[in-house]
Design an enzyme around this catalytic site. Structure first.
Site, PDB file in Angstrom:
ATOM      1  N   ASN A  75       0.804  -1.217   0.000  1.00 53.31           N
ATOM      2  CA  ASN A  75       0.000   0.000   0.000  1.00 53.31           C
ATOM      3  C   ASN A  75       0.842   1.274   0.000  1.00 53.31           C
ATOM      4  O   ASN A  75       0.334   2.346  -0.322  1.00 53.31           O
ATOM      5  CB  ASN A  75      -0.929   0.013   1.221  1.00 53.31           C
ATOM      6  CG  ASN A  75      -1.746   1.284   1.309  1.00 53.31           C
ATOM      7  OD1 ASN A  75      -2.578   1.561   0.439  1.00 53.31           O
ATOM      8  ND2 ASN A  75      -1.510   2.084   2.347  1.00 53.31           N
ATOM      9  N   TYR A 140       4.218   9.937 -11.588  1.00 51.85           N
ATOM     10  CA  TYR A 140       3.325   9.096 -10.791  1.00 51.85           C
ATOM     11  C   TYR A 140       2.593   8.088 -11.677  1.00 51.85           C
ATOM     12  O   TYR A 140       2.547   6.892 -11.361  1.00 51.85           O
ATOM     13  CB  TYR A 140       2.320   9.972 -10.047  1.00 51.85           C
ATOM     14  CG  TYR A 140       1.420   9.214  -9.107  1.00 51.85           C
ATOM     15  CD1 TYR A 140       1.930   8.601  -7.978  1.00 51.85           C
ATOM     16  CD2 TYR A 140       0.047   9.131  -9.352  1.00 51.85           C
ATOM     17  CE1 TYR A 140       1.101   7.907  -7.099  1.00 51.85           C
ATOM     18  CE2 TYR A 140      -0.785   8.451  -8.479  1.00 51.85           C
ATOM     19  CZ  TYR A 140      -0.262   7.837  -7.355  1.00 51.85           C
ATOM     20  OH  TYR A 140      -1.094   7.152  -6.495  1.00 51.85           O
ATOM     21  N   GLN A 223      -4.971  -9.032 -12.539  1.00 52.61           N
ATOM     22  CA  GLN A 223      -5.959  -8.010 -12.885  1.00 52.61           C
ATOM     23  C   GLN A 223      -5.733  -6.700 -12.134  1.00 52.61           C
ATOM     24  O   GLN A 223      -5.264  -6.682 -10.997  1.00 52.61           O
ATOM     25  CB  GLN A 223      -7.374  -8.522 -12.566  1.00 52.61           C
ATOM     26  CG  GLN A 223      -7.738  -9.814 -13.294  1.00 52.61           C
ATOM     27  CD  GLN A 223      -7.629  -9.685 -14.799  1.00 52.61           C
ATOM     28  OE1 GLN A 223      -8.213  -8.770 -15.389  1.00 52.61           O
ATOM     29  NE2 GLN A 223      -6.891 -10.588 -15.423  1.00 52.61           N
TER      30      GLN A 223
END
Length: 234
Positions: A75, A140, A223
């Site tokens: 994360n 980014y 995915q």
């Protein structure tokens, strides 16, 4: 009891992910960049600065004491928006280091040390910047788009171990960081572009990450799941 590792657990989304896996009776281990930070909803806390080689190597050694994980969530991420042509190389270097290169290097270490269970799950938290962008987000978007290709190759490479690899890419999400960087007026301008007419909530992102990273996911791999309230459907 199942174990989950959350890299970057102290942000709004990261904290929500830790809580979601804790609510599902996982033992949750999280990382923070700053030793002065703490994490709720975790059974273990590690300091990890993805831009620092010494910190990276120390974490790789320390995490071995925990044993193999059933879910590994990446994360941690940074964004440094700037008009193209004004970038200092360090800006792009930092974004690729934190968003792309260090997570892939860490995953390689975990797989090599057999710290991910066979039939385990790996989930990267990406961004809709991997599919749409804006003028100030070249670095980014590039760093997040690179992960889209990476998870496809990883899903093929790790399939023999039964490990599923996916990415959840949220759009603008109502977090303290968003409130810090964008005024209410700026947030409303974004909301006006979203068909559902609201920002995502951290808990909604965490729910998608949990599904992809838990035993509920038995067949989805390679995915990039877009979670944006319909923004990219326009």
């Amino acid at each position: 009891m199942n174990k989950a590792l959350v890299i970057g657990g102290n942000s709004g989304i990261g904290s929500a992910i830790c809580q979601r896996f804790t609510d599902a009776d996982y033992n949750v281990y999280g990382t923070v960049r700053d030793a002065n930070l703490s994490l709720e909803f975790t059974d273990g806390l590690f300091v990890l600065d993805l831009t620092d080689t010494e910190s990276f190597n120390r974490f790789c050694k320390d995490i071995e004491s925990v044993g193999a994980f059933d879910a590994v969530i990446f994360n941690a991420g940074i964004i440094e928006p700037q008009p193209f042509g004004e970038y200092e190389s360090i800006n792009i270097d930092n974004m690729f280091c934190v968003n792309t290169l260090s997570p892939l290097k860490l995953l390689n270490k975990l797989v090599k040390a057999e710290l991910i269970q066979n039939t385990g799950k790996v989930v990267f938290v990406g961004s809709i910047a991997s599919v749409v962008s804006k003028p100030t987000s070249v670095g980014y978007s590039a760093s997040k788009s690179a992960l889209v290709g990476a998870i496809k190759a990883l899903s093929l490479s790790l399939a023999e171990h039964g490990i599923l690899v996916n990415m959840v890419s949220p759009g603008p999400t109502k977090t303290a960081m968003l409130d810090k960087n964008l005024s209410p007026q700026q947030q409303q301008e974004i909301i006006n572009t979203i068909p559902l007419k609201r920002l995502a909530r951290p808990e909604e992102v965490a729910q998608a990450v949990y599904f992809m990273g838990s035993e509920m996911n038995t067949y989805i791999t390679g995915q990039n799941i877009i979670l944006d309230g319909g923004f990219t459907s326009r």
